[in-house]
Design a protein around this motif. Structure first.
Motif, mmCIF file in Angstrom:
data_model
loop_
_atom_site.group_PDB
_atom_site.id
_atom_site.type_symbol
_atom_site.label_atom_id
_atom_site.label_comp_id
_atom_site.label_asym_id
_atom_site.label_seq_id
_atom_site.Cartn_x
_atom_site.Cartn_y
_atom_site.Cartn_z
ATOM 1 N N LEU A 183 0.824 -1.210 0.000
ATOM 2 C CA LEU A 183 0.000 0.000 0.000
ATOM 3 C C LEU A 183 0.856 1.258 0.000
ATOM 4 N N THR A 184 1.935 1.277 0.801
ATOM 5 C CA THR A 184 2.823 2.445 0.757
ATOM 6 C C THR A 184 3.509 2.532 -0.601
ATOM 7 N N ALA A 185 3.749 1.373 -1.218
ATOM 8 C CA ALA A 185 4.367 1.370 -2.537
ATOM 9 C C ALA A 185 3.386 1.772 -3.631
ATOM 10 N N SER A 186 2.083 1.722 -3.349
ATOM 11 C CA SER A 186 1.102 2.005 -4.395
ATOM 12 C C SER A 186 0.434 3.364 -4.255
ATOM 13 N N LEU A 187 0.110 3.781 -3.037
ATOM 14 C CA LEU A 187 -0.684 4.996 -2.859
ATOM 15 C C LEU A 187 0.046 6.251 -3.322
ATOM 16 N N LEU A 188 1.364 6.303 -3.141
ATOM 17 C CA LEU A 188 2.113 7.492 -3.526
ATOM 18 C C LEU A 188 2.431 7.535 -5.018
ATOM 19 N N GLN A 189 2.440 6.379 -5.670
ATOM 20 C CA GLN A 189 2.954 6.344 -7.038
ATOM 21 C C GLN A 189 2.176 7.202 -8.033
ATOM 22 N N PRO A 190 0.843 7.121 -8.083
ATOM 23 C CA PRO A 190 0.145 7.986 -9.051
ATOM 24 C C PRO A 190 0.376 9.471 -8.789
ATOM 25 N N TRP A 191 0.417 9.873 -7.504
ATOM 26 C CA TRP A 191 0.658 11.278 -7.193
ATOM 27 C C TRP A 191 2.058 11.691 -7.628
ATOM 28 N N VAL A 192 3.044 10.861 -7.338
ATOM 29 C CA VAL A 192 4.414 11.155 -7.760
ATOM 30 C C VAL A 192 4.476 11.276 -9.281
ATOM 31 N N GLY A 193 3.847 10.328 -9.982
ATOM 32 C CA GLY A 193 3.855 10.368 -11.441
ATOM 33 C C GLY A 193 3.147 11.586 -11.995
ATOM 34 N N TYR A 194 1.975 11.928 -11.445
ATOM 35 C CA TYR A 194 1.224 13.093 -11.916
ATOM 36 C C TYR A 194 2.033 14.374 -11.718
ATOM 37 N N HIS A 195 2.638 14.512 -10.537
ATOM 38 C CA HIS A 195 3.400 15.732 -10.232
ATOM 39 C C HIS A 195 4.641 15.834 -11.113
ATOM 40 N N THR A 196 5.373 14.742 -11.270
ATOM 41 C CA THR A 196 6.619 14.810 -12.035
ATOM 42 C C THR A 196 6.381 14.850 -13.540
ATOM 43 N N ASP A 197 5.180 14.488 -14.007
ATOM 44 C CA ASP A 197 4.852 14.724 -15.412
ATOM 45 C C ASP A 197 4.880 16.219 -15.725
ATOM 46 N N ARG A 198 4.561 17.025 -14.729
ATOM 47 C CA ARG A 198 4.508 18.480 -14.904
ATOM 48 C C ARG A 198 5.744 19.184 -14.336
ATOM 49 N N HIS A 199 6.353 18.588 -13.334
ATOM 50 C CA HIS A 199 7.536 19.168 -12.696
ATOM 51 C C HIS A 199 8.547 18.059 -12.455
ATOM 52 N N PRO A 200 9.368 17.747 -13.458
ATOM 53 C CA PRO A 200 10.292 16.612 -13.327
ATOM 54 C C PRO A 200 11.249 16.793 -12.154
ATOM 55 N N LYS A 201 11.504 15.694 -11.453
ATOM 56 C CA LYS A 201 12.355 15.725 -10.266
ATOM 57 C C LYS A 201 13.413 14.621 -10.378
ATOM 58 N N PRO A 202 14.499 14.857 -11.106
ATOM 59 C CA PRO A 202 15.539 13.826 -11.230
ATOM 60 C C PRO A 202 16.089 13.357 -9.886
ATOM 61 N N TRP A 203 16.122 14.254 -8.896
ATOM 62 C CA TRP A 203 16.691 13.881 -7.598
ATOM 63 C C TRP A 203 15.857 12.846 -6.844
ATOM 64 N N LEU A 204 14.574 12.641 -7.259
ATOM 65 C CA LEU A 204 13.748 11.645 -6.590
ATOM 66 C C LEU A 204 14.289 10.222 -6.762
ATOM 67 N N LEU A 205 15.024 9.995 -7.842
ATOM 68 C CA LEU A 205 15.532 8.650 -8.088
ATOM 69 C C LEU A 205 16.478 8.189 -6.971
ATOM 70 N N PRO A 206 17.556 8.943 -6.671
ATOM 71 C CA PRO A 206 18.389 8.508 -5.542
ATOM 72 C C PRO A 206 17.716 8.701 -4.189
ATOM 73 N N ALA A 207 16.845 9.724 -4.056
ATOM 74 C CA ALA A 207 16.212 9.987 -2.754
ATOM 75 C C ALA A 207 15.339 8.816 -2.316
ATOM 76 N N GLY A 208 14.612 8.212 -3.258
ATOM 77 C CA GLY A 208 13.776 7.077 -2.902
ATOM 78 C C GLY A 208 14.572 5.900 -2.381
ATOM 79 N N THR A 209 15.781 5.732 -2.930
ATOM 80 C CA THR A 209 16.608 4.609 -2.493
ATOM 81 C C THR A 209 17.098 4.802 -1.064
ATOM 82 N N VAL A 210 17.192 6.039 -0.606
ATOM 83 C CA VAL A 210 17.567 6.292 0.789
ATOM 84 C C VAL A 210 16.513 5.687 1.725
ATOM 85 N N CYS A 211 15.228 5.868 1.386
ATOM 86 C CA CYS A 211 14.156 5.264 2.191
ATOM 87 C C CYS A 211 14.273 3.741 2.193
ATOM 88 N N THR A 212 14.557 3.174 1.024
ATOM 89 C CA THR A 212 14.718 1.730 0.937
ATOM 90 C C THR A 212 15.865 1.254 1.819
#
Length: 405
Positions: free
Chosen positions: A71-100
Motif C-alpha cells: 500500500l505504501t508502494a502504491s498509494l504514492l505512485q500515481p501522485w508522484v507520477g502526476y506531479h513529475t509529469d509536470r515538474h520533473p524531479k531527477p533527484w527523486l531517483l536517488p532519494a527514494g533509495t535512501v528510504c529503501t
C-alpha cells in the motif's frame, strides 16, 4: 522545471524520432537499478517463514506485512507520477533509495510486529518514488521502441525479484535476521547508479518537454479511453491478485503439501520468478511487433488452463506448471503499461505510477485476504480459489485498437 508552456500536439513525429535516439546504456542502467530495487523488496517475502517462526505470526499478520509494504508502494505512485509529469524531479531517483536503505537496515534489527510493519512501509515508500520517474527515463531513452524499453526496464525488476529469494536462502535463512543488513550494500550501489541516471535525466529535460507535447493519435473518445483504462485495471487486478498467491505463499504451499524444506521451497520460488523475468522481457518486443492487445489477450486468458490444473498435480508438475504460469502471465505487464501510455500520451509518469501502484496495491490486498483465507481454510484452498482469476482475461476483448486514426 515547470513545463506548463508546452503546446500540446505541435511536435511532429519525425522530430520526435530525431530528438529521441535509442540510448541503451541508460535503459540498461535503469533496468539495473530496478533489479536492485526489487531484489531488496523481495527479501521481505523471502524471510516470511523465518519471521513467522521467530515471532509466532499468523498467516493474517504475514498478509498485513505485505499489505503495509504494497500500500505504501502504491498509494504514492500515481501522485508522484502526476506531479513529475509536470515538474520533473531527477533527484527523486536517488532519494527514494535512501528510504529503501533505511527500511532494509531496520528490518535486520526490529523485533516487534509494529516495527516490522514500519520497516516494510519505508521499503514501500522507496519503491513508490522510484518507479514513475525510472519508467519515464526508460521511455525517454527508448528511441520510439517503447515496448523494448519498458520490458527491459521491467525485466530488471523481475530478475531482482527472482534472485532475492536465492540470496535470502544463502545469506539470511542459515544465519538469522541480522544478516538482512547485508542487502543494504545493494542499496548503496543503487544510490550511485541512480545518481548517474539522474544526471543524464537532468541534462535531457528538453527531451522530456518534447514528449509532453505529443497529442493522442488513436482517435478514441474520452469515454472509450476511460473504459479501456478500467478494463486494464481489472486485468491488472486478476494478474497481481494471482501473483500474490505465489510471491507471498508459494513457499508455504510447497512446504505444507509436499513437505519441502525452506531452502528447497525458495529454489522453486526462484524458478517461478525467473520465468516471470523471462516472460516480461519477451512480452514488450513482441507487443511492438504484433500489437499490445494480442499480447494482453494471450498472456492473461492463455494462462488459465495451467492455473486451473496446478492445485491438482504432484511436485514435478507443480514445478513445470509454475514456470509456464510465470512466463505467460508476466508477458502482459509491459504491454499493459505501454498500451495505457498510448491511450493517455503526455502522462507517462502518472500512468506508470497508476499501474505500478495498482500492481502493488492489488498484490498487497490480495496477500492480506489470501493470508486470512489460508488461516481459515488452509493454504491449498487458496490455490484452488485463485486458479480461476485468469479467466478475467476474457475482458481483453473490450480493449479498442490504439493505432493512428
Amino acid at each position: 522545471m515547470a513545463i506548463s508552456n508546452v503546446q500540446t500536439g505541435t511536435t511532429s513525429a519525425p522530430a520526435t524520432s530525431q530528438s529521441s535516439p535509442l540510448v541503451m546504456r541508460i535503459i540498461g542502467a535503469v533496468a539495473l537499478a530496478h533489479l536492485i530495487n526489487d531484489l531488496i523488496q523481495s527479501v521481505l517475502p523471502s524471510i516470511y517463514p523465518m519471521l513467522k517462526a521467530n515471532y509466532g505470526l499468523t498467516f493474517t499478520q504475514v498478509g498485513l506485512i505485505t499489505l503495509t509494504f504494497q500500500l505504501t508502494a502504491s498509494l504514492l505512485q500515481p501522485w508522484v507520477g502526476y506531479h513529475t509529469d509536470r515538474h520533473p524531479k531527477p533527484w527523486l531517483l536517488p532519494a527514494g533509495t535512501v528510504c529503501t536503505l533505511i527500511g532494509i537496515l531496520m528490518m535486520s534489527v526490529v523485533d516487534t510486529f509494529p516495527l516490522i510493519l514500519l520497516a516494510a512501509g519505508l521499503i514501500g515508500i522507496g519503491s513508490s518514488t522510484f518507479h514513475p520517474e525510472a519508467s519515464r527515463v526508460a521511455r525517454l531513452a527508448s528511441g520510439g521502441r517503447f515496448g523494448l524499453a519498458q520490458s527491459t526496464f521491467q525485466v530488471g525488476g523481475n530478475a531482482g525479484s527472482a534472485f532475492g529469494p536465492l540470496l535470502a536462502a544463502a545469506i539470511i535463512i542459515p544465519f538469522g535476521q541480522g544478516h538482512v543488513a547485508w542487502f543494504g550494500l545493494f542499496a548503496v550501489f543503487a544510490l550511485f547508479v541512480l545518481y548517474r541516471i539522474s544526471r543524464w535525466y537532468a541534462n535531457h529535460l528538453n527531451l522530456f518537454k518534447l514528449k509532453q507535447g505529443q497529442a493522442a493519435t488513436h482517435g478514441l473518445s474520452k469515454r472509450r479511453v476511460i473504459s479501456a483504462l478500467v478494463v486494464l485495471g481489472l486485468l491488472v487486478f486478476s494478474k497481481y491478485f494471482y501473483m500474490a498467491s505465489f510471491t507471498s505463499y508459494f513457499t508455504f504451499y510447497l512446504i505444507e503439501k509436499f513437505d519441502l524444506s525452506v531452502a528447497s521451497s525458495q529454489l522453486h520460488l526462484f524458478l517461478f520468478l525467473g520465468a516471470v523475468a523471462a516472460g516480461t522481457f519477451f512480452g514488450g518486443p513482441i507487443g511492438d511487433k504484433i500489437g499490445r492487445k494480442a499480447v494482453i489477450w494471450f498472456s492473461i486468458l492463455g494462462v488459465a488452463p495451467f492455473t486451473l490444473i496446478l492445485p491438482h498435480v504432484d511436485l514435478f508438475w507443480t514445478s513445470i506448471l509454475s514456470v509456464l504460469i510465470g512466463f505467460i502471465l508476466a508477458s502482459a505487464f509491459s504491454a499493459i503499461v505501454v498500451y495505457a501510455q498510448e491511450l493517455v500520451p503526455g502522462n507517462v509518469g502518472m500512468i506508470a505510477g497508476v499501474f505500478f501502484g495498482l500492481m502493488f496495491g492489488f498484490g498487497g490486498i490480495g496477500a492480506a485476504l489470501l493470508g486470512h483465507l489460508a488461516d481459515v481454510h488452509g493454504i491449498e484452498y487458496v490455490y484452488f480459489l485463485c486458479s480461476f482469476l485468469p479467466l478475467f482475461g476474457v475482458l481483453a476483448i473490450l480493449l479498442p485498437r490504439t493505432k493512428k486514426a
